[in-house]
Design a protein around this motif. Structure first.
Motif, mmCIF file in Angstrom:
data_model
loop_
_atom_site.group_PDB
_atom_site.id
_atom_site.type_symbol
_atom_site.label_atom_id
_atom_site.label_comp_id
_atom_site.label_asym_id
_atom_site.label_seq_id
_atom_site.Cartn_x
_atom_site.Cartn_y
_atom_site.Cartn_z
ATOM 1 N N PRO A 153 37.653 35.100 44.273
ATOM 2 C CA PRO A 153 38.924 34.364 44.308
ATOM 3 C C PRO A 153 40.092 35.144 43.694
ATOM 4 N N LEU A 154 39.833 35.971 42.688
ATOM 5 C CA LEU A 154 40.909 36.740 42.069
ATOM 6 C C LEU A 154 41.524 37.706 43.065
ATOM 7 N N HIS A 155 40.705 38.295 43.914
ATOM 8 C CA HIS A 155 41.204 39.213 44.930
ATOM 9 C C HIS A 155 41.863 38.453 46.078
ATOM 10 N N ALA A 156 41.254 37.333 46.442
ATOM 11 C CA ALA A 156 41.751 36.589 47.597
ATOM 12 C C ALA A 156 43.156 36.057 47.366
ATOM 13 N N TYR A 157 43.417 35.592 46.152
ATOM 14 C CA TYR A 157 44.658 34.861 45.912
ATOM 15 C C TYR A 157 45.802 35.719 45.365
ATOM 16 N N VAL A 158 45.564 37.034 45.250
ATOM 17 C CA VAL A 158 46.678 37.972 45.024
ATOM 18 C C VAL A 158 47.281 38.268 46.393
ATOM 19 N N PRO A 159 48.592 38.066 46.582
ATOM 20 C CA PRO A 159 49.173 38.209 47.925
ATOM 21 C C PRO A 159 49.174 39.623 48.483
ATOM 22 N N ALA A 160 49.055 40.631 47.654
ATOM 23 C CA ALA A 160 49.059 42.016 48.136
ATOM 24 C C ALA A 160 47.817 42.306 48.968
ATOM 25 N N LYS A 161 47.912 43.305 49.839
ATOM 26 C CA LYS A 161 46.819 43.644 50.738
ATOM 27 C C LYS A 161 45.677 44.372 50.028
ATOM 28 N N HIS A 162 45.995 45.107 48.983
ATOM 29 C CA HIS A 162 44.982 45.916 48.297
ATOM 30 C C HIS A 162 44.998 45.591 46.805
ATOM 31 N N VAL A 163 43.799 45.383 46.236
ATOM 32 C CA VAL A 163 43.685 44.996 44.831
ATOM 33 C C VAL A 163 42.580 45.818 44.171
ATOM 34 N N ASP A 164 42.881 46.348 42.980
ATOM 35 C CA ASP A 164 41.877 47.034 42.154
ATOM 36 C C ASP A 164 41.691 46.254 40.862
ATOM 37 N N HIS A 165 40.444 46.042 40.485
ATOM 38 C CA HIS A 165 40.129 45.458 39.174
ATOM 39 C C HIS A 165 39.238 46.450 38.453
ATOM 40 N N MET A 166 39.759 47.095 37.412
ATOM 41 C CA MET A 166 39.033 48.136 36.689
ATOM 42 C C MET A 166 38.844 47.748 35.223
ATOM 43 N N HIS A 167 37.914 48.462 34.575
ATOM 44 C CA HIS A 167 37.625 48.241 33.162
ATOM 45 C C HIS A 167 37.853 49.528 32.364
ATOM 46 N N PRO A 168 39.047 50.072 32.345
ATOM 47 C CA PRO A 168 39.280 51.311 31.586
ATOM 48 C C PRO A 168 39.254 51.029 30.082
ATOM 49 N N ASP A 169 38.660 51.943 29.330
ATOM 50 C CA ASP A 169 38.611 51.762 27.874
ATOM 51 C C ASP A 169 40.012 51.601 27.290
ATOM 52 N N ALA A 170 40.962 52.383 27.793
ATOM 53 C CA ALA A 170 42.317 52.342 27.238
ATOM 54 C C ALA A 170 42.969 50.976 27.452
ATOM 55 N N ILE A 171 42.714 50.352 28.601
ATOM 56 C CA ILE A 171 43.279 49.029 28.871
ATOM 57 C C ILE A 171 42.537 47.955 28.073
ATOM 58 N N ILE A 172 41.221 48.051 28.009
ATOM 59 C CA ILE A 172 40.466 47.033 27.276
ATOM 60 C C ILE A 172 40.766 47.112 25.778
ATOM 61 N N ALA A 173 41.104 48.308 25.291
ATOM 62 C CA ALA A 173 41.523 48.427 23.892
ATOM 63 C C ALA A 173 42.776 47.596 23.634
ATOM 64 N N ILE A 174 43.658 47.525 24.613
ATOM 65 C CA ILE A 174 44.834 46.653 24.512
ATOM 66 C C ILE A 174 44.400 45.201 24.647
ATOM 67 N N ALA A 175 43.546 44.932 25.634
ATOM 68 C CA ALA A 175 43.116 43.564 25.921
ATOM 69 C C ALA A 175 42.314 42.963 24.781
ATOM 70 N N ALA A 176 41.628 43.805 23.989
ATOM 71 C CA ALA A 176 40.781 43.303 22.913
ATOM 72 C C ALA A 176 41.473 43.295 21.560
ATOM 73 N N ALA A 177 42.737 43.683 21.520
ATOM 74 C CA ALA A 177 43.491 43.655 20.267
ATOM 75 C C ALA A 177 43.954 42.219 19.962
ATOM 76 N N LYS A 178 44.102 41.935 18.692
ATOM 77 C CA LYS A 178 44.489 40.586 18.275
ATOM 78 C C LYS A 178 45.833 40.185 18.873
ATOM 79 N N ASP A 179 46.754 41.120 18.989
ATOM 80 C CA ASP A 179 48.074 40.838 19.581
ATOM 81 C C ASP A 179 48.195 41.521 20.944
ATOM 82 N N SER A 180 47.206 41.320 21.807
ATOM 83 C CA SER A 180 47.156 42.045 23.073
ATOM 84 C C SER A 180 48.342 41.724 23.979
ATOM 85 N N LYS A 181 48.863 40.504 23.922
ATOM 86 C CA LYS A 181 50.006 40.164 24.779
ATOM 87 C C LYS A 181 51.225 41.001 24.396
#
Length: 700
Positions: A129-157
């Motif tokens: 569903p995450l891919h289906a409901y993004v209106p763009a034609k092509h979607v990537d969902h990755m788990h890069p360490d550098a991004i998850i380090a941001i996502a796992a921080a207490k103030d990630s937003k």
């Protein structure tokens, strides 16, 4: 998140000329494989990719929009075309109208098969569903360490905004599924200019309307995060600085080799487990750090990390400044028991009325200060991959804690993913383990005909195999063949002279460090000699005894030592000879040494029985194919003994047998498999003749 000292640019591998000749599904495959080829972009099995493609409906003949998305359980780096699910976008959009709310989102997974396009059997993943409901034609969902380090921080937003501005949005933690797909859809509607989104404690979504643009964007966003961390952490000591000094490489490996069989025995109650040892720089930096225990206790954040590594690792009580392995071993059982009880308590705190039953409560990851990381799983590949996932987690913790405060997945959320009914269903769909799954075999003479055939028979049944031989060239050739057929995870080699005590001990240390221990010994190394007694020199006599008697004693003694540490029993198979039972002219040294083997096996069967160690013998005769003992003088000598030539020797052996059949290495391997497997679990001290029938070798 790579260390700043190791920082490299992500390589853009897109070949526009090559991709211009591809269909949109082929471009999706190409993009997926490129992204999955770099573990800085995504971990093994992690993330997914999709493309929305116009195709002809096989029912109506009209053009319709089809979602191509990585199917359940696949890996973007190695996926093939049949690894993608295909679903009608029209039907996926229709699901919105029958969605009953977050309490019922799991039932939506059961409706995904109704959206299948062109009868594609590939099961759709929970992220569809995450891919289906993004209106763009092509979607990537990755788990890069550098991004998850941001996502796992207490103030990630706030960090997401700081690093990316308005180009990349942020969504709070939500378990993957239909509701998260609607959240992402709503975000896209409200932020039409956004290029992607960071999911808290999870990963990165990026999108575009062109396959190459999507690939370029994914690399650009990940690189921006890597560059930002490199600048922010350049002068900061990771994990609070160093607490312990690393041991030298050979000491680290030797320590792991002592610890792993003990741990393996403690955690193999439900099934045999296989180990993996990692002591790369990232691991050593973490296990030696002041903040290691605090961070390790928080657990991992990304769901993919967590599912592979459990709620948290077990930190082994070991002081590299005063390395007392015996003391550590003495305390291990209590530590493993404490971990199990803690895991059971976690299960009881978090379980729901419909939760699956408690699974294996043992740790997957074991952190040893000064030494490295040990991981155990049901097979070697899973143990290795679990270690790779924890390295990802280490990288995430390094980054998040350097620029903010690292936070693991909340306990209840972690449990709800680990014991998710959909995850349980996936586990239940997995094929039944093979008969030797989780078993580790050491095969001496492993590069010869019988040794390599036996190794292959074990590999075919799911075992890991250590090939031992003195011929490095033949070892390499055999390993290459078996690796190509069964993967590099399950095949290892070691140069071992069975007559040298130190070499034998070192070989068992090697197999322990590579696989965690050993369950099966096939003692097969051998020579053959032929000479009348008057011409049998003391040197020739001693050589036969050294290899065929003393060598079998040495490898068996060390097998017993490992078996006794593991406390799981074990199986020893001696490859002896018909000549150990039936005398043969002009071969007194060989026959006597083989008889010694057989009697040694009987003695060991007697000693091993109370510990569940079984010892049995296979007696071959005249195995010419692939056998080293038939090379050189022996062949000439036996031909001369029986009054024939080389070409007639095999026919002579076949005709003298009762069944008039040639004996092949694969025949010996079949007997060696039977005696090592649970098929013969109530047999010890036995002899199986595989000689096509020889009345003189009948056992009495």
């Amino acid at each position: 998140m790579t260390k700043s000292t190791d920082l490299q640019r992500l390589e853009n591998k897109w070949d526009a000329e090559r991709s211009a000749k591809m269909t949109e599904p082929e471009k999706l495959l190409y993009r997926s494989n490129l992204l999955g080829s770099d573990k800085r972009i995504t971990n093994y099995g992690g993330g997914n990719t999709s493309a929305k493609v116009m195709q002809k409906d096989p029912l109506t003949g009209d053009m319709t929009e089809v979602l191509w998305v990585k199917g359940s359980g696949g890996d973007v780096g190695s996926i093939k075309m049949d690894g993608f699910s295909t679903l009608y976008m029209e039907k996926l959009n229709a699901l919105r109208g029958i969605y009953r709310g977050v309490e019922f989102e799991d039932e939506m997974v059961g409706l995904l098969p109704h959206c299948t396009f062109n009868l594609n059997p590939r099961a759709a993943s929970i992220d569809t569903p995450l891919h289906a409901y993004v209106p763009a034609k092509h979607v990537d969902h990755m788990h890069p360490d550098a991004i998850i380090a941001i996502a796992a921080a207490k103030d990630s937003k706030a960090l997401t905004q700081k690093v990316f501005g308005d180009s990349i949005g942020w969504l709070p933690w939500k378990k993957p599924g239909y509701e998260l797909g609607l959240w992402l859809s709503d975000f896209c509607a409200k932020n039409p200019d956004a290029k992607g989104v960071v999911l808290e404690s999870h990963g990165l979504f990026t999108w575009a309307d062109d396959a190459q643009d999507c690939y370029d964007l994914t690399l650009e966003i990940i690189q921006a995060a890597m560059d930002w961390f490199a600048m922010e952490t350049a002068d900061k000591a990771a994990f609070g600085g160093e607490k312990h000094r690393r041991l030298k490489a050979d000491q680290r490996r030797a320590t792991a080799a002592r610890l792993m069989p003990a741990i393996r025995g403690m955690v193999s109650g439900q099934q045999h487990m296989v180990g993996h040892f990692t002591d790369n720089d990232a691991v050593l930096e973490f296990v030696n750090a002041n903040d290691m225990e605090r961070l390790a206790a928080l657990g991992t954040s990304c769901p993919d990390h967590f599912l592979r590594t459990k709620i948290c690792p077990l930190v082994v009580d070991f002081d590299p400044a005063n390395p007392d392995i015996d003391k550590t071993l003495a305390g291990l059982e209590a530590a493993v028991t404490e971990y199990r009880e803690g895991y059971k308590a976690y299960y009881e705190r978090c379980k729901h009325a419909i939760s699956p039953a408690l699974r294996d409560p043992n740790a997957v990851v074991y952190l040893v200060p000064g030494v490295g990381m040990i991981t155990f799983a049901k097979d070697k590949a899973t143990a290795r991959i679990s270690g790779e996932f924890y390295v990802n987690a280490i990288n995430v913790m390094r980054g998040a804690d350097a620029v903010s405060e690292y936070q693991g997945l909340p306990e209840q959320e972690a449990f709800d993913i680990e014991y998710w009914l959909l995850e349980e269903a996936k586990l239940q769909r997995m094929p039944k383990p093979k008969s030797l799954a989780g078993r580790v075999a050491l095969v001496t003479g492993g590069a010869g005909g019988i040794g390599s055939a036996t190794a292959e028979r074990y590999l075919r049944e799911g075992a890991c195999v250590m090939l031992a031989d003195i011929d490095d060239a033949a070892l390499a050739e055999t390993a290459e063949i078996l690796t190509e057929r069964y993967s590099k995870d399950v095949v290892r080699t070691v140069n071992m002279n069975v007559t040298e005590e130190a070499a034998v001990i070192d070989a068992y240390s090697t197999v322990a460090a590579e696989f965690g221990g050993v369950d099966i010994l096939v003692s097969n190394a051998g020579i053959a000699s032929s000479a009348p007694i008057e011409e049998t020199t003391l040197e020739l006599w001693n050589k036969n005894m050294s290899i065929l008697s003393t060598g079998y004693f040495l490898v068996s003694r060390e097998a017993f030592n490992v078996f006794n540490v593991q406390k799981m029993g074990g199986a020893i198979v001696f490859v002896a000879s018909k000549n150990g039972l039936a005398a043969s002219p002009n071969a007194s040294a060989y026959c006597t040494a083989k008889a010694s083997e057989i009697h040694l096996a009987r003695c060991l069967a007697l000693e091993g029985a109370p510990s569940g160690i079984r010892v049995n013998v296979v007696n071959p005769d005249a195995v010419l194919k692939g056998s080293k003992i038939w090379q050189g003088d022996w062949l000439d000598q036996r031909a001369d003994t029986y009054g024939t030539d080389k070409s007639g020797l095999e026919e002579m052996y076949r005709e003298r047998s009762m069944l008039k059949r040639s004996v092949l290495p694969e025949d010996i391997a079949e007997a060696a498999y039977f005696l090592a497997s649970d098929l013969s679990s109530k047999s010890t001290g036995n002899i199986i003749n595989v000689d096509a029938g020889n009345v003189q070798a009948f056992t009495r």
